[in-house]
Design a protein around this motif. Sequence first.
Motif, PDB file in Angstrom:
ATOM      1  N   VAL A  11       0.839  -1.189   0.000  1.00  0.00           N
ATOM      2  CA  VAL A  11       0.000   0.000   0.000  1.00  0.00           C
ATOM      3  C   VAL A  11       0.881   1.249   0.000  1.00  0.00           C
ATOM      4  O   VAL A  11       2.081   1.185   0.252  1.00  0.00           O
ATOM      5  N   GLU A  12       0.235   2.389  -0.288  1.00  0.00           N
ATOM      6  CA  GLU A  12       0.928   3.678  -0.261  1.00  0.00           C
ATOM      7  C   GLU A  12       0.035   4.678   0.445  1.00  0.00           C
ATOM      8  O   GLU A  12      -1.167   4.745   0.173  1.00  0.00           O
ATOM      9  N   ASP A  13       0.622   5.454   1.361  1.00  0.00           N
ATOM     10  CA  ASP A  13      -0.169   6.469   2.051  1.00  0.00           C
ATOM     11  C   ASP A  13      -0.098   7.790   1.291  1.00  0.00           C
ATOM     12  O   ASP A  13       0.596   7.908   0.278  1.00  0.00           O
ATOM     13  N   ASP A  14      -0.830   8.794   1.758  1.00  0.00           N
ATOM     14  CA  ASP A  14      -0.901  10.093   1.087  1.00  0.00           C
ATOM     15  C   ASP A  14       0.438  10.817   1.039  1.00  0.00           C
ATOM     16  O   ASP A  14       0.618  11.725   0.243  1.00  0.00           O
ATOM     17  N   LEU A  21       0.305  -3.433   4.487  1.00  0.00           N
ATOM     18  CA  LEU A  21      -0.792  -3.222   5.417  1.00  0.00           C
ATOM     19  C   LEU A  21      -0.801  -4.358   6.428  1.00  0.00           C
ATOM     20  O   LEU A  21      -0.914  -5.529   6.073  1.00  0.00           O
ATOM     21  N   LEU A  46       0.630   0.240   9.084  1.00  0.00           N
ATOM     22  CA  LEU A  46       1.489  -0.062   7.947  1.00  0.00           C
ATOM     23  C   LEU A  46       2.901  -0.325   8.422  1.00  0.00           C
ATOM     24  O   LEU A  46       3.386   0.348   9.340  1.00  0.00           O
ATOM     25  N   VAL A  57      -2.021   5.304  10.062  1.00  0.00           N
ATOM     26  CA  VAL A  57      -2.628   6.233   9.121  1.00  0.00           C
ATOM     27  C   VAL A  57      -4.129   5.954   9.077  1.00  0.00           C
ATOM     28  O   VAL A  57      -4.527   4.785   9.112  1.00  0.00           O
ATOM     29  N   PRO A  59      -7.412   4.897   7.397  1.00  0.00           N
ATOM     30  CA  PRO A  59      -7.547   4.060   6.206  1.00  0.00           C
ATOM     31  C   PRO A  59      -7.919   4.828   4.943  1.00  0.00           C
ATOM     32  O   PRO A  59      -7.574   4.415   3.840  1.00  0.00           O
ATOM     33  N   HIS A  61      -6.612   7.424   3.931  1.00  0.00           N
ATOM     34  CA  HIS A  61      -5.408   8.057   3.391  1.00  0.00           C
ATOM     35  C   HIS A  61      -4.424   7.016   2.844  1.00  0.00           C
ATOM     36  O   HIS A  61      -3.252   7.323   2.639  1.00  0.00           O
ATOM     37  N   VAL A  62      -4.915   5.800   2.616  1.00  0.00           N
ATOM     38  CA  VAL A  62      -4.056   4.710   2.136  1.00  0.00           C
ATOM     39  C   VAL A  62      -4.723   4.040   0.939  1.00  0.00           C
ATOM     40  O   VAL A  62      -5.935   3.810   0.944  1.00  0.00           O
ATOM     41  N   GLU A  63      -3.937   3.749  -0.076  1.00  0.00           N
ATOM     42  CA  GLU A  63      -4.438   3.046  -1.260  1.00  0.00           C
ATOM     43  C   GLU A  63      -3.597   1.809  -1.525  1.00  0.00           C
ATOM     44  O   GLU A  63      -2.383   1.823  -1.330  1.00  0.00           O
ATOM     45  N   ARG A  64      -4.255   0.751  -1.941  1.00  0.00           N
ATOM     46  CA  ARG A  64      -3.553  -0.473  -2.305  1.00  0.00           C
ATOM     47  C   ARG A  64      -2.821  -0.263  -3.624  1.00  0.00           C
ATOM     48  O   ARG A  64      -3.359   0.334  -4.555  1.00  0.00           O
TER      49      ARG A  64
END
Length: 69
Positions: A11-14, A21, A46, A57, A59, A61-64
């Motif tokens: 995953v990647e945060d903002d 994750l 994370l 973070v 959730p 603000h996080v994308e797979r």
Amino acid sequence: MVTVEDIGKRVEDDEGRVGILRDVIPDYEDPAELPWRRRKQPIAFLGPEQGGREWLVPPGHVERLETQA
């Protein structure tokens, strides 16, 4: 936004940090806060891909990250 179904995925945060994750807790209360200041909130845990310190973070603000074949 990530869910419990994404646990173990990249995953990647903002802020652009990439990790794995570890968990999503919908009603997390920060134990470092004083009891009367604690409030329930959704939190994603994370961890860095190569090990290291975990970070928290929201959730939303996080994308797979999609895996490439």
